[in-house]
Design an enzyme around this catalytic site. Structure first.
Site, PDB file in Angstrom:
ATOM      1  N   GLU A   8      22.393  54.949  23.123  1.00 45.33           N
ATOM      2  CA  GLU A   8      21.152  54.587  22.432  1.00 45.33           C
ATOM      3  C   GLU A   8      21.025  55.420  21.152  1.00 45.33           C
ATOM      4  O   GLU A   8      21.449  56.577  21.116  1.00 45.33           O
ATOM      5  CB  GLU A   8      19.970  54.934  23.363  1.00 45.33           C
TER       6      GLU A   8
ATOM      7  N   ASN B  89      13.680  49.998  18.777  1.00 52.28           N
ATOM      8  CA  ASN B  89      14.804  50.735  19.355  1.00 52.28           C
ATOM      9  C   ASN B  89      15.753  49.655  19.867  1.00 52.28           C
ATOM     10  O   ASN B  89      15.482  49.007  20.880  1.00 52.28           O
ATOM     11  CB  ASN B  89      14.297  51.644  20.479  1.00 52.28           C
TER      12      ASN B  89
ATOM     13  N   LYS C  64      14.349  47.402  22.761  1.00 52.20           N
ATOM     14  CA  LYS C  64      13.877  48.127  23.955  1.00 52.20           C
ATOM     15  C   LYS C  64      12.465  47.731  24.376  1.00 52.20           C
ATOM     16  O   LYS C  64      11.526  47.783  23.573  1.00 52.20           O
ATOM     17  CB  LYS C  64      13.938  49.638  23.664  1.00 52.20           C
TER      18      LYS C  64
ATOM     19  N   GLU D  12       8.419  57.975  21.281  1.00 46.62           N
ATOM     20  CA  GLU D  12       8.872  56.585  21.181  1.00 46.62           C
ATOM     21  C   GLU D  12       7.703  55.613  21.103  1.00 46.62           C
ATOM     22  O   GLU D  12       7.782  54.582  20.421  1.00 46.62           O
ATOM     23  CB  GLU D  12       9.791  56.236  22.357  1.00 46.62           C
TER      24      GLU D  12
ATOM     25  N   CYS E  33      18.106  53.031  27.730  1.00 50.25           N
ATOM     26  CA  CYS E  33      17.515  54.268  28.238  1.00 50.25           C
ATOM     27  C   CYS E  33      16.484  54.053  29.340  1.00 50.25           C
ATOM     28  O   CYS E  33      16.824  53.671  30.455  1.00 50.25           O
ATOM     29  CB  CYS E  33      16.942  55.074  27.070  1.00 50.25           C
TER      30      CYS E  33
ATOM     31  N   ASN F 218      19.250  58.569  25.777  1.00 45.63           N
ATOM     32  CA  ASN F 218      19.010  59.948  25.333  1.00 45.63           C
ATOM     33  C   ASN F 218      17.935  60.489  26.260  1.00 45.63           C
ATOM     34  O   ASN F 218      16.765  60.099  26.145  1.00 45.63           O
ATOM     35  CB  ASN F 218      18.450  59.996  23.905  1.00 45.63           C
TER      36      ASN F 218
END
Lengths: 309, 309
Positions: B47, B110, B127, B146, B172, B197
């Site tokens: 990612e 993302n 994401k 995020e 993730c 991550n």
């Protein structure tokens, strides 16, 4: 303030086809007393705990099938279990085959109940995910005829105020399906209790036989962690009428860690002091459902059972 | 007939804040060549693979934020990766921060893409499950912003014909949510590839820090087993700008077993020959969705994000 509840699992060893319910109930009462002496407030018994795991046999005569089912709960045979629990002030989960007559039609369910410390049935669940097959497979060493002998549970998954927390119930194969835990977590369950009878050899798909213990724990541990709940899984275990049943009964914390486990394949009590407030750790953070779930992208999960492909 | 695909994971060690994309891409190309030399047909990168994990920093100036985002893919900096993949005839998954302008409005995602062996982008995923928080928490050693820097992905989960099979993508935190795997399995995915991550210390909820490696594998192994699919999870790992990132990148078979794993916290290639027909073992038996799933009891899963309680 911590909310502790001491939960015991009462794993059962094999039950022979000709063993009476009275005999089985006597074994269960002995474990109930041991659990109580160890401080347990709730005891979890297995799936179909009163008889041998009869879906392994193809039976042509419905009377032979129905002999494995309970028409009332408690019955004369099971009342001593309820009375002992009431005497000890201890609640329990019990799995059994239920024959119910609905609108004049007999219905057969793989059922579990929650009984509180006063001996009152406070919750009922009927197994939703029936494994196995409906057809007779005479070339196999034994059958797994849950799809033949049982109706799909009509009550769905739920949670009940019980023993100072919110308890949900599931049965055996339900534990392999992530929907099971998720539905109950969304209904507030902090503890999911379930019993199982799991042959360690699946004659029609033996490729994963050597992994049955791993898969058993994997599903329950993931269910516990991903839903921030305790999961208590209790087996009927050991060599029963030509089929070996998986043991590995355990209590799993909301961290996904196994915090208590049976060490044998026989009748065995194991217990853990569970702090229900631990469930809040992740429900407030990583698994705060309201903050993180994106239901607009989940539609296919409830749209139809099978794959698009 | 077996359908084999040789899949490699290309774990990245830390990327410093001031490391250029050119430098990172050079590291990735080196791993692409190693993977190819070991027979890989597909390489999975992490990612947000092109930069340091920037959501750990509170940035007031939007230009500083946008400097971590890609406005085009490939760009001058990333084109050498595409060209090398094309030269070697190898496909890849790449995660990066995407700045898209939609109806004149900048959107930040993302994102991950699947690039086929001809260097063509054949699939894009944005994401869905954004972790962390949107507010500045200056008392913490680092942030996880995020929810501040990214929009929730608008494309949902999907699967694509890729490298001889059906591939799905996740990123993730998606891997912790069972819905992720289930939606893609229902869309036919046989392999789910994802990068991550994951700080090993969560400053605002440190209670499970010591279990981060266990939880990482638990979720992916359960997802693989319960959906009869391969799962390939690839980390950006190691000590990066004051935050230690979890390693443990791995390839998980549909049995739930880890069949290949990185052994370091740095740049590392690992690979496994995957037989996609293994996915059919359980899809035809225990996890035959059409036979066993009972969607009439799952409604709450898609009804609303949070708990009833």
């Amino acid at each position: 303030m911590a909310r502790h509840v001491n939960i015991a699992g009462a794993q059962l060893g094999p039950i022979a086809r000709n063993e009476s319910r009275q005999s089985v109930v006597a074994r269960m009462i002995e474990m109930l007393r041991e659990a109580h002496s160890r401080g347990a407030e709730v005891v979890v018994f297995p799936e179909l705990a009163l008889t041998s795991f009869f879906p392994r046999w193809w039976m042509e005569n419905q009377d032979d099938v129905d002999a494995f089912f309970e028409r009332e709960m408690p019955s004369a045979a099971t009342r001593p279990l309820f009375e002992t629990a009431q005497e000890l002030g201890i609640g329990f989960y019990l799995g059994y085959a239920e024959l119910a007559v609905e609108d004049g039609t007999p219905k057969h369910y793989n059922t579990a109940i929650l009984v509180d410390r006063s001996g009152t049935i406070v919750g009922k669940y009927r197994k939703v995910h029936l494994p196995g097959h409906a057809d007779h497979r005479p070339h196999m060493p034994y059958q797994h005829l849950e799809k033949h002998y049982f109706d799909v549970g009509d009550l769905g998954f739920d949670s009940w105020d019980f023993a100072g927390g919110k308890f949900g119930m599931a049965i055996c194969n339900d534990r392999r399906w992530p929907e099971t835990y998720r539905v109950m977590a969304l209904k507030g369950a902090e503890v999911v209790v379930l019993g199982y009878n799991t042959p360690t050899h699946i004659p029609w798909e033996p490729v994963y036989d050597h992994l049955s213990a791993f898969h058993n724990h994997l599903c329950m541990q993931a269910g516990a962690y991903q839903n921030s709940m305790y999961v208590v899984g209790v087996a009927k275990a050991g060599p029963e009428e030509g089929s070996n049943l998986l043991a590995g009964s355990c209590i799993i914390a909301p961290s996904g860690e196994i915090v208590a486990m049976a060490a044998t394949s026989g009748d065995e009590v194991f217990a853990a002091k569970c702090d229900l407030d631990i469930c809040l750790y992740n429900r407030k953070a990583m698994f705060n459902f309201a903050e993180h779930r994106q239901v607009q992208h989940y539609g296919i999960i409830t749209a139809h059972p099978g794959s698009e492909r």
